[in-house]
Design an enzyme around this catalytic site. Sequence first.
Site, PDB file in Angstrom:
ATOM      1  CB  SER A 148      -0.927   0.000   1.214  1.00  0.00           C
ATOM      2  OG  SER A 148      -0.141  -0.018   2.396  1.00  0.00           O
ATOM      3  CB  CYS A 149       4.427   1.721   0.102  1.00  0.00           C
ATOM      4  SG  CYS A 149       5.760   2.906   0.003  1.00  0.00           S
ATOM      5  CB  THR A 150       2.069   6.631  -2.171  1.00  0.00           C
ATOM      6  OG1 THR A 150       0.761   6.412  -1.648  1.00  0.00           O
ATOM      7  CG2 THR A 150       2.002   7.569  -3.339  1.00  0.00           C
ATOM      8  CB  CYS A 182       6.414   0.968  -2.849  1.00  0.00           C
ATOM      9  SG  CYS A 182       7.137   0.868  -1.196  1.00  0.00           S
ATOM     10  NE  ARG A 183       0.165   3.168  -5.402  1.00  0.00           N
ATOM     11  CZ  ARG A 183      -0.280   3.120  -4.155  1.00  0.00           C
ATOM     12  NH1 ARG A 183      -0.282   1.968  -3.502  1.00  0.00           N
ATOM     13  NH2 ARG A 183      -0.740   4.203  -3.554  1.00  0.00           N
TER      14      ARG A 183
END
Length: 133
Positions: free
Chosen positions: A10-12, A14-15
């Site tokens: 769910s890590c922004t 990371c995306r």
Amino acid sequence: MTLMLYTFPSCTSCRKARRWLAEYQIDYVERNILTQPLNAQEIKEILMMTENGTDDIISRRSQIYQELALDWNELTLEQLIKLIERYPSLLRRPILMDDKRLQIGFNEVEIRRFLPRHIRVLELQRATAATER
């Protein structure tokens, strides 16, 4: 060594890192550290590459950091590593790492260090040509 990308689902940030790597067609191996937590040796390898040790990798804004309410300065390195193994959400993310470089968190300027040299040279030539006009 292969470029490793350690992420949370769910890590922004990371995306963003994933998109950037795809844009530049950089091969990497992604590992979700919630489902596949780092072991003690892997944590030590990351720490050896940091400039500021645990200050670089611990997320002081994470919920578990707040809940544990520890005196982090009093922990031994081994105690800290065991906490990270048990609570991987203590780590800042994403973590990008190869055999020479480490980046914690997504920073669009700093991530460029993972570009292959020939791409960096081309971009520098383009930027130089643009400023000479």
